[in-house]
Enzyme design. Structure first.
Site: not given
Ligand SMILES: [Zn+2]
Length: 218
Positions: A57, A60, A75, A83, A86, A150, A174
């Site tokens: 997700q 970077d 994501h 654009c 266009c 999560s 986690n």
């Protein structure tokens, strides 16, 4: 980081400068960041044929920088800009980052409007191809590693369920509880410690596995 307004497609269409001013310093400096031990371990696991794909997700691009080959960005990504008016305009990250650094926005060479990064904004659908790829990998996986999620935001919440339903295993690393904790074959809490250990293991000759710390966070 301001809230959802920055990544809202309606706001972007009204005033793209709001996005570039507020999110620009974060989104367009990712080239200055370096992959972590997590990224590099995943690349090494892929190189050894132990990992088939990374589903992320994150926006970077650090998995690509760490030279992971199969990265599915559910994501989207600032790798490309287009654009809204266009068809066929494609501007890459480097050109966009240069414009942002100069205090401007990447602009369409045809109409001059601000270009939109191919990041999924609120109010937009997730990229179809990435969703399909992620779903396909989840169906085929014998094991899925959940790192730092999560598991409450779609589609991340659905992907491991698919693997479970198809008889695959779940490993969760986690420091936050997830709705699938009880379904995990292995539940570890300290991402950095786990991957530091894994990095040492991948660096060292075949031998004994280091002990796993399964303790819950204090
Ligand atoms: Zn245009």
């Amino acid at each position: 980081m301001p809230g959802e307004k920055v990544f809202d497609i309606d706001e972007f269409e009204k005033d793209p400068s709001y996005f570039y001013t507020n999110a620009g310093p974060m989104v367009y400096t990712v080239h200055e960041k370096e992959p972590s031990i997590v990224h590099t371990c995943l690349t090494e696991l892929e190189r050894r044929g132990l990992l088939k794909a990374v589903i992320t997700q994150n926006i970077d691009m650090l998995h690509q920088k760490a030279l992971s080959k199969r990265v599915i960005e559910v994501h989207g990504s600032p790798r490309m800009h287009y654009c809204l008016r266009c068809a066929g305009i494609r501007v890459g990250y480097n050109d966009a980052a240069a414009a942002v650094k100069a205090g401007d926005m990447p602009r369409c060479p045809h109409c001059g409007r601000a270009l939109k990064p191919a990041i999924t904004f609120y109010g937009e659908s997730l990229p179809l191809e990435a969703r399909r790829d992620a779903e396909g990998e989840a169906q085929d996986a014998d094991l899925i590693l959940i790192l730092g999620s999560s598991l409450t935001v779609m589609p991340a919440a659905a992907i491991p369920r698919t693997t479970l339903q198809r008889g695959g295993k779940l490993v969760i690393v986690n420091d936050i509880r997830t709705p699938l904790d009880d379904d995990a074959t292995l539940r570890l809490w300290d991402l950095e410690a786990v991957f530091t250990g894994l990095g040492e293991l991948l660096d060292s000759p075949p031998g004994l596995l280091p002990p796993l710390d399964r303790s819950m966070p204090a």
